[in-house]
Design a protein around this motif. Sequence first.
Motif, PDB file in Angstrom:
ATOM      1  N   TRP A   1       0.835  -1.198   0.000  1.00  8.94           N
ATOM      2  CA  TRP A   1       0.000   0.000   0.000  1.00  8.94           C
ATOM      3  C   TRP A   1       0.872   1.251   0.000  1.00  8.94           C
ATOM      4  O   TRP A   1       1.955   1.263   0.582  1.00  8.94           O
ATOM      5  CB  TRP A   1      -0.877   0.062   1.244  1.00  8.94           C
ATOM      6  N   THR A   2       0.349   2.302  -0.593  1.00  8.17           N
ATOM      7  CA  THR A   2       0.968   3.622  -0.513  1.00  8.17           C
ATOM      8  C   THR A   2      -0.077   4.561   0.077  1.00  8.17           C
ATOM      9  O   THR A   2      -1.216   4.605  -0.389  1.00  8.17           O
ATOM     10  CB  THR A   2       1.406   4.123  -1.898  1.00  8.17           C
ATOM     11  N   ILE A   3       0.330   5.281   1.104  1.00  9.10           N
ATOM     12  CA  ILE A   3      -0.559   6.193   1.828  1.00  9.10           C
ATOM     13  C   ILE A   3       0.123   7.547   1.896  1.00  9.10           C
ATOM     14  O   ILE A   3       1.345   7.626   2.092  1.00  9.10           O
ATOM     15  CB  ILE A   3      -0.809   5.671   3.263  1.00  9.10           C
ATOM     16  N   SER A   4      -0.644   8.615   1.736  1.00  7.18           N
ATOM     17  CA  SER A   4      -0.074   9.953   1.928  1.00  7.18           C
ATOM     18  C   SER A   4      -0.764  10.607   3.120  1.00  7.18           C
ATOM     19  O   SER A   4      -1.957  10.432   3.326  1.00  7.18           O
ATOM     20  CB  SER A   4      -0.238  10.804   0.670  1.00  7.18           C
ATOM     21  N   CYS A   5       0.031  11.328   3.899  1.00 11.96           N
ATOM     22  CA  CYS A   5      -0.476  11.998   5.101  1.00 11.96           C
ATOM     23  C   CYS A   5      -0.100  13.479   5.052  1.00 11.96           C
ATOM     24  O   CYS A   5       1.053  13.813   4.793  1.00 11.96           O
ATOM     25  CB  CYS A   5       0.095  11.362   6.361  1.00 11.96           C
ATOM     26  N   LYS A   6      -1.067  14.329   5.338  1.00 13.53           N
ATOM     27  CA  LYS A   6      -0.802  15.769   5.334  1.00 13.53           C
ATOM     28  C   LYS A   6      -0.043  16.201   6.587  1.00 13.53           C
ATOM     29  O   LYS A   6       0.644  17.214   6.574  1.00 13.53           O
ATOM     30  CB  LYS A   6      -2.106  16.547   5.194  1.00 13.53           C
ATOM     31  N   ALA A   7      -0.192  15.433   7.671  1.00 13.71           N
ATOM     32  CA  ALA A   7       0.507  15.769   8.921  1.00 13.71           C
ATOM     33  C   ALA A   7       1.200  14.511   9.474  1.00 13.71           C
ATOM     34  O   ALA A   7       0.787  13.960  10.490  1.00 13.71           O
ATOM     35  CB  ALA A   7      -0.478  16.335   9.933  1.00 13.71           C
ATOM     36  N   PRO A   8       2.257  14.041   8.792  1.00 12.06           N
ATOM     37  CA  PRO A   8       2.918  12.798   9.213  1.00 12.06           C
ATOM     38  C   PRO A   8       3.499  12.859  10.627  1.00 12.06           C
ATOM     39  O   PRO A   8       3.654  11.828  11.284  1.00 12.06           O
ATOM     40  CB  PRO A   8       4.012  12.588   8.166  1.00 12.06           C
ATOM     41  N   GLU A   9       3.772  14.071  11.116  1.00  8.22           N
ATOM     42  CA  GLU A   9       4.285  14.208  12.498  1.00  8.22           C
ATOM     43  C   GLU A   9       3.254  13.748  13.528  1.00  8.22           C
ATOM     44  O   GLU A   9       3.594  13.477  14.681  1.00  8.22           O
ATOM     45  CB  GLU A   9       4.726  15.652  12.767  1.00  8.22           C
ATOM     46  N   SER A  10       1.993  13.626  13.115  1.00  6.60           N
ATOM     47  CA  SER A  10       0.935  13.175  14.028  1.00  6.60           C
ATOM     48  C   SER A  10       0.771  11.651  14.037  1.00  6.60           C
ATOM     49  O   SER A  10      -0.145  11.131  14.669  1.00  6.60           O
ATOM     50  CB  SER A  10      -0.398  13.829  13.654  1.00  6.60           C
ATOM     51  N   LEU A  11       1.634  10.942  13.328  1.00  3.01           N
ATOM     52  CA  LEU A  11       1.577   9.472  13.317  1.00  3.01           C
ATOM     53  C   LEU A  11       2.199   8.927  14.601  1.00  3.01           C
ATOM     54  O   LEU A  11       3.328   8.464  14.617  1.00  3.01           O
ATOM     55  CB  LEU A  11       2.322   8.919  12.097  1.00  3.01           C
TER      56      LEU A  11
END
Length: 196
Positions: A141-151
């Motif tokens: 899977w490929t996922i994009s996150c607008k706020a990856p720091e919140s992972l």
Amino acid sequence: MLKIFTGLAFAAFTLTTAALADDTKRRELGAHAHGQGTLDIAVEGNTIQMELVAPGVDIVGFEHEAATMEQTALVEKAKAKLTDVLALFKLPAAANCEANAANVETRDDEHQSGAKDDHDHDHESEAAKPSHGHAEFHATWTISCKAPESLTGLETAYFENFSGAQLLNVNVTTSKGQTQAQMTRDKPRLDLAGVM
């Protein structure tokens, strides 16, 4: 000096031989253990790449190529569940993530299946042939996150969806380095605080 070099060379040879023997033993025993899958997660910038490899018996209850209509239906249902990555692996809402791509297929020791067959041949006789391989499911899977720091974590519904699954060995790679963890039926949450 020669004694030290000879000793080091012997130690390196011994370690290499042991590693090769261990690798051969692993191949003879099969590439997986029932109940155990592997989940690799790589985070780079706003993109998350995930890869799952799990024994067929964990996902659908059997390891051979589907031989009946019922087994084929089970495989297709499992593929549909595995395709919906954000239902299977829940990321924090604050990370604002969306799935961009998914690929799910089944593989065995002999060949890969999952792509459609365009050539005409007798599927009945093939299905009747016993499979000596260990079929497994492979999903990317490929996922994009607008706020990856919140992972800060990841929770999974994987064990709820697949009754044979007991354990996921998880490897996480980020700009801060690599870490390993395990997710189980009793511990379906992965803490990513400090990893991102």
